[in-house]
Design a protein around this motif. Structure first.
Motif, PDB file in Angstrom:
ATOM      1  N   LEU A  81      -0.182 -51.876  26.518  1.00  0.00           N
ATOM      2  CA  LEU A  81      -0.750 -50.805  26.493  1.00  0.00           C
ATOM      3  C   LEU A  81      -2.294 -51.610  26.714  1.00  0.00           C
ATOM      4  O   LEU A  81      -2.170 -53.382  26.627  1.00  0.00           O
ATOM      5  CB  LEU A  81      -1.353 -51.425  24.676  1.00  0.00           C
ATOM      6  CG  LEU A  81      -0.379 -49.907  23.410  1.00  0.00           C
ATOM      7  CD1 LEU A  81      -0.975 -50.265  22.201  1.00  0.00           C
ATOM      8  CD2 LEU A  81      -0.576 -48.245  23.461  1.00  0.00           C
ATOM      9  N   ALA A  82      -3.009 -51.068  27.074  1.00  0.00           N
ATOM     10  CA  ALA A  82      -4.539 -51.133  28.141  1.00  0.00           C
ATOM     11  C   ALA A  82      -5.205 -50.475  27.430  1.00  0.00           C
ATOM     12  O   ALA A  82      -5.729 -49.186  26.735  1.00  0.00           O
ATOM     13  CB  ALA A  82      -5.037 -51.322  28.984  1.00  0.00           C
ATOM     14  N   VAL A  83      -6.410 -51.258  27.179  1.00  0.00           N
ATOM     15  CA  VAL A  83      -7.995 -50.573  27.266  1.00  0.00           C
ATOM     16  C   VAL A  83      -8.597 -49.751  28.212  1.00  0.00           C
ATOM     17  O   VAL A  83      -8.677 -49.768  28.689  1.00  0.00           O
ATOM     18  CB  VAL A  83      -8.809 -51.497  26.166  1.00  0.00           C
ATOM     19  CG1 VAL A  83     -10.328 -51.208  25.988  1.00  0.00           C
ATOM     20  CG2 VAL A  83      -8.172 -52.643  25.851  1.00  0.00           C
ATOM     21  N   HIS A  84      -8.781 -48.573  27.497  1.00  0.00           N
ATOM     22  CA  HIS A  84     -10.087 -47.216  27.857  1.00  0.00           C
ATOM     23  C   HIS A  84     -10.630 -47.451  27.041  1.00  0.00           C
ATOM     24  O   HIS A  84     -11.939 -46.213  27.546  1.00  0.00           O
ATOM     25  CB  HIS A  84      -8.685 -46.090  27.477  1.00  0.00           C
ATOM     26  CG  HIS A  84      -9.282 -44.891  28.514  1.00  0.00           C
ATOM     27  ND1 HIS A  84      -9.791 -44.990  30.130  1.00  0.00           N
ATOM     28  CD2 HIS A  84      -9.699 -43.351  28.523  1.00  0.00           C
ATOM     29  CE1 HIS A  84     -10.376 -44.137  30.652  1.00  0.00           C
ATOM     30  NE2 HIS A  84      -9.532 -43.232  29.832  1.00  0.00           N
ATOM     31  N   GLY A  85     -11.024 -47.519  26.031  1.00  0.00           N
ATOM     32  CA  GLY A  85     -12.735 -47.925  25.701  1.00  0.00           C
ATOM     33  C   GLY A  85     -12.054 -47.260  23.589  1.00  0.00           C
ATOM     34  O   GLY A  85     -10.900 -46.967  23.444  1.00  0.00           O
ATOM     35  N   TRP A  86     -13.523 -47.061  23.045  1.00  0.00           N
ATOM     36  CA  TRP A  86     -12.878 -46.555  21.518  1.00  0.00           C
ATOM     37  C   TRP A  86     -12.854 -45.331  21.886  1.00  0.00           C
ATOM     38  O   TRP A  86     -11.824 -44.739  21.287  1.00  0.00           O
ATOM     39  CB  TRP A  86     -14.268 -46.712  20.759  1.00  0.00           C
ATOM     40  CG  TRP A  86     -14.339 -47.096  19.350  1.00  0.00           C
ATOM     41  CD1 TRP A  86     -14.503 -46.049  18.464  1.00  0.00           C
ATOM     42  CD2 TRP A  86     -12.922 -47.482  18.892  1.00  0.00           C
ATOM     43  NE1 TRP A  86     -14.344 -46.045  17.103  1.00  0.00           N
ATOM     44  CE2 TRP A  86     -13.554 -46.143  17.448  1.00  0.00           C
ATOM     45  CE3 TRP A  86     -11.954 -48.183  18.863  1.00  0.00           C
ATOM     46  CZ2 TRP A  86     -12.486 -46.720  16.426  1.00  0.00           C
ATOM     47  CZ3 TRP A  86     -11.645 -48.604  17.712  1.00  0.00           C
ATOM     48  CH2 TRP A  86     -11.374 -47.757  16.214  1.00  0.00           C
ATOM     49  N   ARG A  87     -13.873 -44.559  22.449  1.00  0.00           N
ATOM     50  CA  ARG A  87     -13.948 -43.295  22.995  1.00  0.00           C
ATOM     51  C   ARG A  87     -14.110 -42.658  23.767  1.00  0.00           C
ATOM     52  O   ARG A  87     -14.822 -43.682  24.785  1.00  0.00           O
ATOM     53  CB  ARG A  87     -15.764 -42.140  21.951  1.00  0.00           C
ATOM     54  CG  ARG A  87     -15.285 -42.788  19.887  1.00  0.00           C
ATOM     55  CD  ARG A  87     -15.848 -41.614  19.411  1.00  0.00           C
ATOM     56  NE  ARG A  87     -16.660 -42.018  18.295  1.00  0.00           N
ATOM     57  CZ  ARG A  87     -16.753 -42.978  17.214  1.00  0.00           C
ATOM     58  NH1 ARG A  87     -17.981 -43.418  18.437  1.00  0.00           N
ATOM     59  NH2 ARG A  87     -16.982 -42.957  16.286  1.00  0.00           N
ATOM     60  N   HIS A  88     -13.659 -41.142  24.205  1.00  0.00           N
ATOM     61  CA  HIS A  88     -13.957 -40.754  25.526  1.00  0.00           C
ATOM     62  C   HIS A  88     -15.299 -40.343  25.807  1.00  0.00           C
ATOM     63  O   HIS A  88     -15.678 -39.025  26.262  1.00  0.00           O
ATOM     64  CB  HIS A  88     -13.242 -39.966  25.513  1.00  0.00           C
ATOM     65  CG  HIS A  88     -12.681 -39.638  27.308  1.00  0.00           C
ATOM     66  ND1 HIS A  88     -12.739 -39.692  27.996  1.00  0.00           N
ATOM     67  CD2 HIS A  88     -11.116 -40.618  27.665  1.00  0.00           C
ATOM     68  CE1 HIS A  88     -12.738 -38.819  29.370  1.00  0.00           C
ATOM     69  NE2 HIS A  88     -12.001 -40.271  29.452  1.00  0.00           N
TER      70      HIS A  88
END
Length: 222
Positions: A81-88
């Motif tokens: 798992l990695a981070v893409h942000g809280w919302r797009h």
């Protein structure tokens, strides 16, 4: 190089190979953005299991919190798992303070799900602005964009078009970007990425390349 210019693949390939996702020349990193999605992500997990391939999932914090069982399945099956942000969200809608708060919140969500601090960050739309870069550093995340993408987010995409786009920059050491959700894509666009996976993996293996997550990619500095 200005951080936002890093969106341009030729720019970052020249000046920031680590940001471009260039790693071990015998390895291809497989990454997915925008999940977890209860409709589509299970299909990707099943296909990856069939292919005996592990990948990195750049997840959105709010979707991760809504899908704890799916998050546990991703991890239990050996993926990262990695981070893409809280919302797009688009980068011009956020102020630096909110950017830091939301990125920290997303990293904490991944930490709770996995039991370990996440390592990687890919901003929505791949636009690494100065505030996003500073926020990532403060949260302890390393930004990684991609070397090759499939343009799998459009309504016209299919397995052939995805593979054709990937082939333009696919090779040893590449990081591949696909999407396991249509959250920010055309409805149903995820089918094109899913259907491209067997041929993508076969092509890589025929060239003597292993396919796996970013954690096994030996990313270069940059």
């Amino acid at each position: 190089m200005g951080p936002a210019a890093s969106w341009l693949p030729p720019v970052r390939a020249l000046f920031a190979p680590g940001l471009d996702g260039r790693g071990d020349p015998g390895h291809v990193a497989l990454t997915f953005d925008d999940g977890p999605d209860p409709v589509s992500t299970p299909y990707f997990l099943a296909e990856l299991e069939r292919l005996a391939v592990r990948a990195t999932f750049f997840v959105l914090g709010e979707r991760l919190e809504d899908q704890p069982l799916l998050a546990r399945r991703i991890l239990a099956e050996g993926h990262e798992l990695a981070v893409h942000g809280w919302r797009h969200e688009r980068f011009w809608r956020l102020c630096p303070r909110r950017e830091l708060r939301d990125l920290a919140r997303a990293a904490d969500a991944v930490h709770r799900a996995s039991g370990a601090r996440p390592r990687w960050y890919r901003p929505p739309y791949g636009v690494l602005t100065a505030p996003r870069l500073l926020a990532a550093r403060r949260v302890g995340l390393r930004p990684v964009l991609w070397t090759a993408w499939g343009r799998d987010w459009t309504a016209r995409a299919n397995a052939d078009s995805v593979l054709g786009e990937l082939a333009k920059r696919l090779g040893g050491g590449a990081t591949v970007l696909l999407h396991d959700s249509d959250h920010a894509c055309a409805p149903g666009a995820w089918h094109s990425a899913l259907e491209s996976l067997p041929r993508l993996v076969t092509r890589c293996r025929a060239r003597g390349l292993t396919v796996g997550p970013l954690g096994e990619h030996g990313l270069r500095a940059g």
